[in-house]
Design a protein around this motif. Structure first.
Motif, PDB file in Angstrom:
ATOM      1  N   TYR A  87       0.866  -1.355  -0.100  1.00 16.32           N
ATOM      2  CA  TYR A  87       0.016  -0.034  -0.131  1.00 16.32           C
ATOM      3  C   TYR A  87       0.849   1.207  -0.015  1.00 16.32           C
ATOM      4  CZ  TYR A  87      -4.372  -2.327   1.329  1.00 16.32           C
ATOM      5  OH  TYR A  87      -5.616  -3.144   1.237  1.00 16.32           O
ATOM      6  N   ARG A  88       0.406   2.387  -0.680  1.00 12.96           N
ATOM      7  CA  ARG A  88       0.939   3.544  -0.617  1.00 12.96           C
ATOM      8  C   ARG A  88      -0.040   4.579   0.285  1.00 12.96           C
ATOM      9  NH1 ARG A  88       5.829   2.423  -1.558  1.00 12.96           N
ATOM     10  NH2 ARG A  88       6.639   1.832  -3.552  1.00 12.96           N
ATOM     11  N   THR A  89       0.252   5.814   0.459  1.00 11.26           N
ATOM     12  CA  THR A  89      -0.402   6.458   1.289  1.00 11.26           C
ATOM     13  C   THR A  89      -1.789   6.418   1.169  1.00 11.26           C
ATOM     14  OG1 THR A  89       1.557   8.005   1.572  1.00 11.26           O
ATOM     15  CG2 THR A  89      -0.491   8.782   2.291  1.00 11.26           C
ATOM     16  N   PRO A  90      -2.744   6.528   0.118  1.00  8.89           N
ATOM     17  CA  PRO A  90      -4.132   6.705  -0.001  1.00  8.89           C
ATOM     18  C   PRO A  90      -4.707   5.313   0.687  1.00  8.89           C
ATOM     19  CG  PRO A  90      -3.115   7.451  -2.139  1.00  8.89           C
ATOM     20  CD  PRO A  90      -1.946   7.093  -1.314  1.00  8.89           C
ATOM     21  N   MET A  91      -4.207   4.119   0.201  1.00 10.88           N
ATOM     22  CA  MET A  91      -4.780   2.970   0.715  1.00 10.88           C
ATOM     23  C   MET A  91      -4.316   2.611   2.130  1.00 10.88           C
ATOM     24  SD  MET A  91      -7.050   1.647  -1.278  1.00 10.88           S
ATOM     25  CE  MET A  91      -6.989  -0.032  -0.002  1.00 10.88           C
ATOM     26  N   VAL A  98     -10.526   1.418   8.021  1.00 12.55           N
ATOM     27  CA  VAL A  98     -11.014   0.001   8.019  1.00 12.55           C
ATOM     28  C   VAL A  98     -10.774  -0.687   9.425  1.00 12.55           C
ATOM     29  CG1 VAL A  98     -11.083  -2.140   7.063  1.00 12.55           C
ATOM     30  CG2 VAL A  98     -11.353  -0.199   5.535  1.00 12.55           C
ATOM     31  N   TRP A  99      -9.651  -0.434   9.566  1.00 17.88           N
ATOM     32  CA  TRP A  99      -9.278  -1.265  10.904  1.00 17.88           C
ATOM     33  C   TRP A  99      -9.596  -0.601  12.278  1.00 17.88           C
ATOM     34  CZ3 TRP A  99      -8.859  -6.259  10.444  1.00 17.88           C
ATOM     35  CH2 TRP A  99      -8.498  -6.668   9.536  1.00 17.88           C
ATOM     36  N   PRO A 116      -8.356  -7.884  -2.179  1.00 16.19           N
ATOM     37  CA  PRO A 116      -8.787  -6.823  -1.445  1.00 16.19           C
ATOM     38  C   PRO A 116      -8.620  -6.960   0.167  1.00 16.19           C
ATOM     39  CG  PRO A 116     -10.322  -7.112  -3.237  1.00 16.19           C
ATOM     40  CD  PRO A 116      -9.326  -8.292  -3.001  1.00 16.19           C
ATOM     41  N   LEU A 117      -9.325  -8.091   0.458  1.00 14.39           N
ATOM     42  CA  LEU A 117      -9.187  -8.478   2.083  1.00 14.39           C
ATOM     43  C   LEU A 117      -8.057  -8.962   2.499  1.00 14.39           C
ATOM     44  CD1 LEU A 117     -12.730 -10.076   2.613  1.00 14.39           C
ATOM     45  CD2 LEU A 117     -11.864  -7.663   3.002  1.00 14.39           C
ATOM     46  N   ARG A 118      -7.125  -9.683   1.649  1.00 13.25           N
ATOM     47  CA  ARG A 118      -5.830 -10.190   1.959  1.00 13.25           C
ATOM     48  C   ARG A 118      -4.938  -8.853   2.066  1.00 13.25           C
ATOM     49  NH1 ARG A 118      -4.432 -12.951  -2.191  1.00 13.25           N
ATOM     50  NH2 ARG A 118      -3.005 -11.456  -3.119  1.00 13.25           N
ATOM     51  N   ARG A 119      -4.878  -7.944   1.430  1.00 15.35           N
ATOM     52  CA  ARG A 119      -4.069  -6.879   1.419  1.00 15.35           C
ATOM     53  C   ARG A 119      -4.332  -5.855   2.775  1.00 15.35           C
ATOM     54  NH1 ARG A 119      -2.971  -3.953  -3.862  1.00 15.35           N
ATOM     55  NH2 ARG A 119      -1.364  -2.931  -2.781  1.00 15.35           N
ATOM     56  N   LEU A 120      -5.729  -6.064   3.144  1.00 10.80           N
ATOM     57  CA  LEU A 120      -5.920  -5.371   4.221  1.00 10.80           C
ATOM     58  C   LEU A 120      -5.354  -6.015   5.392  1.00 10.80           C
ATOM     59  CD1 LEU A 120      -9.573  -4.223   3.644  1.00 10.80           C
ATOM     60  CD2 LEU A 120      -7.578  -2.570   4.416  1.00 10.80           C
ATOM     61  N   TYR A 123      -1.364  -5.495   5.675  1.00 13.56           N
ATOM     62  CA  TYR A 123      -1.263  -4.125   6.308  1.00 13.56           C
ATOM     63  C   TYR A 123      -1.517  -4.157   7.831  1.00 13.56           C
ATOM     64  CZ  TYR A 123      -1.293   0.816   7.329  1.00 13.56           C
ATOM     65  OH  TYR A 123      -1.007   2.279   7.618  1.00 13.56           O
ATOM     66  N   ARG A 124      -2.536  -4.707   8.313  1.00 18.23           N
ATOM     67  CA  ARG A 124      -2.921  -4.999   9.904  1.00 18.23           C
ATOM     68  C   ARG A 124      -2.077  -5.783  10.542  1.00 18.23           C
ATOM     69  NH1 ARG A 124      -2.933  -4.160  14.206  1.00 18.23           N
ATOM     70  NH2 ARG A 124      -4.353  -4.913  15.809  1.00 18.23           N
TER      71      ARG A 124
END
Length: 173
Positions: A87-91, A98-99, A116-120, A123-124
Motif C-alpha cells: 500500500y501507498r499513502t491513499p490505501m 477500516v481497522w 482486497p481483504l488479504r491486502r488489508l 497491512y494490519r
C-alpha cells in the motif's frame, strides 16, 4: 488523541517526495545486514524516512552505547512488514479507517481471502509479517521481537522494557 496526531504527522510526512537524505540512507545501510538491506530497499521512501527518524531518536535518547546495532536495526526495521501489502499513502489511510471499525481478530482469517481483504490483513499484520521477513534473513532475535511486538501492549513485549518503551515512544504510537 495522540494516535490521531501521530497519524496526521505520518500522513503529512508520507506525501513528501523522495528518499531519505543521502547521509541518513548511508547511516542506515551501514548497520543493516545484507538481508535486512534487501528488505530496507523494498520499503517505501516515507517508511524509510520515518524509520530513520525513529532510529535517530532512539540513539539520541539511549546513547550510542545502549542503542547497540540490534536496537538501531530494530528501530530501522520495525515497519518492514508493510512491504508485503504494497500500500501507498491513499490505501494506508483507507486501511487505517477500516481497522478502526473492524475487529482486529479477523485479520488472520482475511489472509486466506481474495486480494482486497488479504491486502488489508497484510497491512494490519505488518508487525508479524515483518518479523517473519527478518527471521528469514537471520536478523538478531531482538530485531525480530521488536518488529513483531511494536504495536502490542508493553506487558507482551519480549525485549527489555526500558528499551521497548524508548522504541515505542520514538515511534510515536
Amino acid at each position: 488523541m495522540a494516535s490521531v496526531a501521530h497519524l496526521a504527522v505520518r500522513f503529512l510526512g508520507s506525501i513528501k517526495p523522495g528518499p531519505p537524505a543521502p547521509v541518513d540512507e548511508a547511516w542506515a545501510q551501514s548497520v543493516l545486514s545484507p538481508g535486512e538491506l534487501a528488505i530496507w530497499r523494498r520499503m517505501s521512501n516515507p517508511d524509510r524516512r520515518h524509520a530513520i527518524e525513529v532510529a535517530r531518536s532512539v540513539v539520541a535518547e539511549l546513547g550510542e552505547e545502549i542503542a547497540s546495532t540490534p536496537v538501531t536495526v530494530a528501530a530501522l526495521m520495525h515497519d518492514s512488514g508493510k512491504v508485503i501489502c504494497g500500500y501507498r499513502t491513499p490505501m494506508r489511510v483507507v486501511a487505517t479507517v477500516v481497522w478502526s471499525l473492524v475487529d482486529h481478530g479477523v485479520a488472520s482469517q482475511w489472509l486466506e481471502r481474495a486480494r482486497p481483504l488479504r491486502r488489508l490483513a497484510e497491512y494490519r499484520l505488518h508487525p508479524e509479517l515483518g518479523a517473519d521477513l527478518l527471521a528469514d534473513v537471520g536478523s538478531h532475535e531482538s530485531v525480530i521481537y521488536w518488529t513483531a511486538d511494536h504495536h502490542r501492549p508493553a506487558e507482551q513485549w519480549r525485549i527489555d522494557p526500558v528499551i521497548g518503551a524508548v522504541l515505542k515512544s520514538c515511534d510515536g504510537d
